[in-house]
Design an enzyme around this catalytic site. Sequence first.
Site, PDB file in Angstrom:
ATOM      1  N   HIS A  22       0.840  -1.218   0.000  1.00 48.94           N
ATOM      2  CA  HIS A  22       0.000   0.000   0.000  1.00 48.94           C
ATOM      3  C   HIS A  22       0.872   1.264   0.000  1.00 48.94           C
ATOM      4  CE1 HIS A  22      -4.043  -1.717   0.298  1.00 48.94           C
ATOM      5  NE2 HIS A  22      -3.443  -2.715   0.926  1.00 48.94           N
ATOM      6  N   ASP A  24       2.551   2.141  -3.071  1.00 52.56           N
ATOM      7  CA  ASP A  24       2.696   2.683  -4.442  1.00 52.56           C
ATOM      8  C   ASP A  24       1.865   3.950  -4.639  1.00 52.56           C
ATOM      9  OD1 ASP A  24       0.324   1.119  -4.440  1.00 52.56           O
ATOM     10  OD2 ASP A  24       0.812   0.072  -6.315  1.00 52.56           O
ATOM     11  N   SER A 113      -1.939 -10.758  -8.498  1.00 52.80           N
ATOM     12  CA  SER A 113      -2.179  -9.858  -9.619  1.00 52.80           C
ATOM     13  C   SER A 113      -2.480 -10.516 -10.958  1.00 52.80           C
ATOM     14  CB  SER A 113      -1.003  -8.896  -9.761  1.00 52.80           C
ATOM     15  OG  SER A 113      -1.524  -7.624  -9.837  1.00 52.80           O
ATOM     16  N   SER A 114      -3.450 -11.411 -10.911  1.00 53.52           N
ATOM     17  CA  SER A 114      -3.939 -11.946 -12.180  1.00 53.52           C
ATOM     18  C   SER A 114      -4.519 -10.801 -13.009  1.00 53.52           C
ATOM     19  CB  SER A 114      -5.001 -13.011 -11.927  1.00 53.52           C
ATOM     20  OG  SER A 114      -6.042 -12.504 -11.132  1.00 53.52           O
ATOM     21  N   SER A 115      -5.023  -9.769 -12.359  1.00 54.54           N
ATOM     22  CA  SER A 115      -5.634  -8.664 -13.108  1.00 54.54           C
ATOM     23  C   SER A 115      -4.582  -7.879 -13.896  1.00 54.54           C
ATOM     24  CB  SER A 115      -6.420  -7.742 -12.182  1.00 54.54           C
ATOM     25  OG  SER A 115      -5.659  -7.415 -11.057  1.00 54.54           O
ATOM     26  N   GLU A 147      -7.823  -0.138 -14.895  1.00 47.18           N
ATOM     27  CA  GLU A 147      -8.308  -0.670 -13.622  1.00 47.18           C
ATOM     28  C   GLU A 147      -9.088   0.408 -12.852  1.00 47.18           C
ATOM     29  OE1 GLU A 147      -5.904  -3.654 -12.331  1.00 47.18           O
ATOM     30  OE2 GLU A 147      -6.710  -3.743 -10.310  1.00 47.18           O
ATOM     31  N   ASP A 159       1.699  -3.184  -9.558  1.00 39.91           N
ATOM     32  CA  ASP A 159       1.420  -4.477 -10.182  1.00 39.91           C
ATOM     33  C   ASP A 159       1.734  -4.453 -11.676  1.00 39.91           C
ATOM     34  OD1 ASP A 159       0.475  -4.893  -7.686  1.00 39.91           O
ATOM     35  OD2 ASP A 159      -1.627  -5.108  -8.234  1.00 39.91           O
TER      36      ASP A 159
HETATM   37  C1  GLA Z   1      -3.043  -4.050  -5.066  1.00 42.43           C
HETATM   38  C2  GLA Z   1      -2.909  -2.836  -5.979  1.00 42.43           C
HETATM   39  C3  GLA Z   1      -1.475  -2.278  -5.950  1.00 42.43           C
HETATM   40  C4  GLA Z   1      -0.972  -2.075  -4.531  1.00 42.43           C
HETATM   41  C5  GLA Z   1      -1.261  -3.309  -3.667  1.00 42.43           C
HETATM   42  C6  GLA Z   1      -0.941  -3.079  -2.224  1.00 42.43           C
HETATM   43  O1  GLA Z   1      -2.297  -5.125  -5.548  1.00 42.43           O
HETATM   44  O2  GLA Z   1      -3.241  -3.154  -7.302  1.00 42.43           O
HETATM   45  O3  GLA Z   1      -1.415  -1.078  -6.696  1.00 42.43           O
HETATM   46  O4  GLA Z   1      -1.515  -0.912  -3.967  1.00 42.43           O
HETATM   47  O5  GLA Z   1      -2.608  -3.724  -3.755  1.00 42.43           O
HETATM   48  O6  GLA Z   1       0.428  -2.873  -2.044  1.00 42.43           O
END
Ligand code: GLA
Length: 373
Positions: A22, A24, A113-115, A147, A159
């Site tokens: 959290h 970025d 992060s499949s998205s 997104e 991500d």
């Molecule tokens: C998700 C978001 C990222 C980041 C993380 C937490 O993966 O897509 O941008 O904020 O949560 O670090």
Amino acid sequence: MNTDSPELIVHAPGRINLIGEHIDYNGGYVLPAAIDLKIKFRFRKKQNSICTVTSESQGSFEFNLNEELQTKENHWGNYVLGVVAGIRDLHPGKLQGFDCEFKSELPIGSGISSSAALECGIAKGLNEMFGLGLSNYEMIEIARVAEHNFVGTKCGVMDQFAVMMGEEKKLILLNCETLAYDIIDADFSPYQIVLLNTNVSHNLSTSAYNTRRAECELALKVISKDYSEYQQLANIPLSIIEKYKEKLTVDVLKRATYVSMENSRTKEAAEVIQKGQIKRFGELMYQSHEGLTNKYNVSCDELDFLVDYSKDFDNVIGARMMGGGFGGCTINLIHHEGLKDFISSISEAYQNRFHIKLTPIRVATSDGVTIEN
Ligand code: GLA
């Protein structure tokens, strides 16, 4: 699938984040890497404006490039539509219809992060197939904005950056304010990175994510009125944040405190990893988890259980929740000799406590999105 035009194959990996959660969207440092689990796409051009996208596990959907792109509630196709819309805005008239089939090794909702893999794989495939000449940075931005606008998560850049720019055996120390980055050796031997998938995904995650972001923006707004030199919450030292006990609510103060501390931890982590001080890195992982649980409040019982349980094992150097939170995976650094015992013990304990199967996932770092030759 239409077989008239040549097929293009693209691989898009998931990502891990060693530390800097959290951070970025607060303009600080994160330490992600692309991993050896991926989505494999097969693309073919068509001679009309119809696009058909097929997920091996989730089915097909179709849209027409000449019509307005409509999102569907909670549909994975929104990630694709968002990227197509971003490209279409930047290069009007350059896209044509296409078929895309993909098969994913990335469990949905597990925080790997499949998205972003879906977004970046689509961007890279279309860029190549239609000769758009987009840079990696442009594709990262298109994916991130997709997104925000088509899915509704006001995510940061980590991500998409990791999925696009990852390198085998490397970590990326990314400054999310400037997007400058350093590449660091991911050599943890004799320790291994293992993810433990809780197999839960509590559905408040999107709204809670956006709330956290708003709380952080509020903290920055209040503090930077007095300290205009700070443009990013992550850069504000703890000594300044502590002066705002009266002016910020308890929750907002907790968020800001976490962000400042986690950013410092990430910078220290990059240093100690490079010096081979893996034990210290493990301590930082546990501290990160403690902050995510008690100050940022994005953990859940299942994640806390796994992290707490790991503390009884000398072979586990560090553990913490990974990604947005409220479920998904923990990331663990484990001595290879203790791996088997630890996995069997924690899997049994987790099953007994929650009646859910735990899925261990051994990962290695890998290259970012690639086109198969
Ligand atoms: C998700 C978001 C990222 C980041 C993380 C937490 O993966 O897509 O941008 O904020 O949560 O670090």
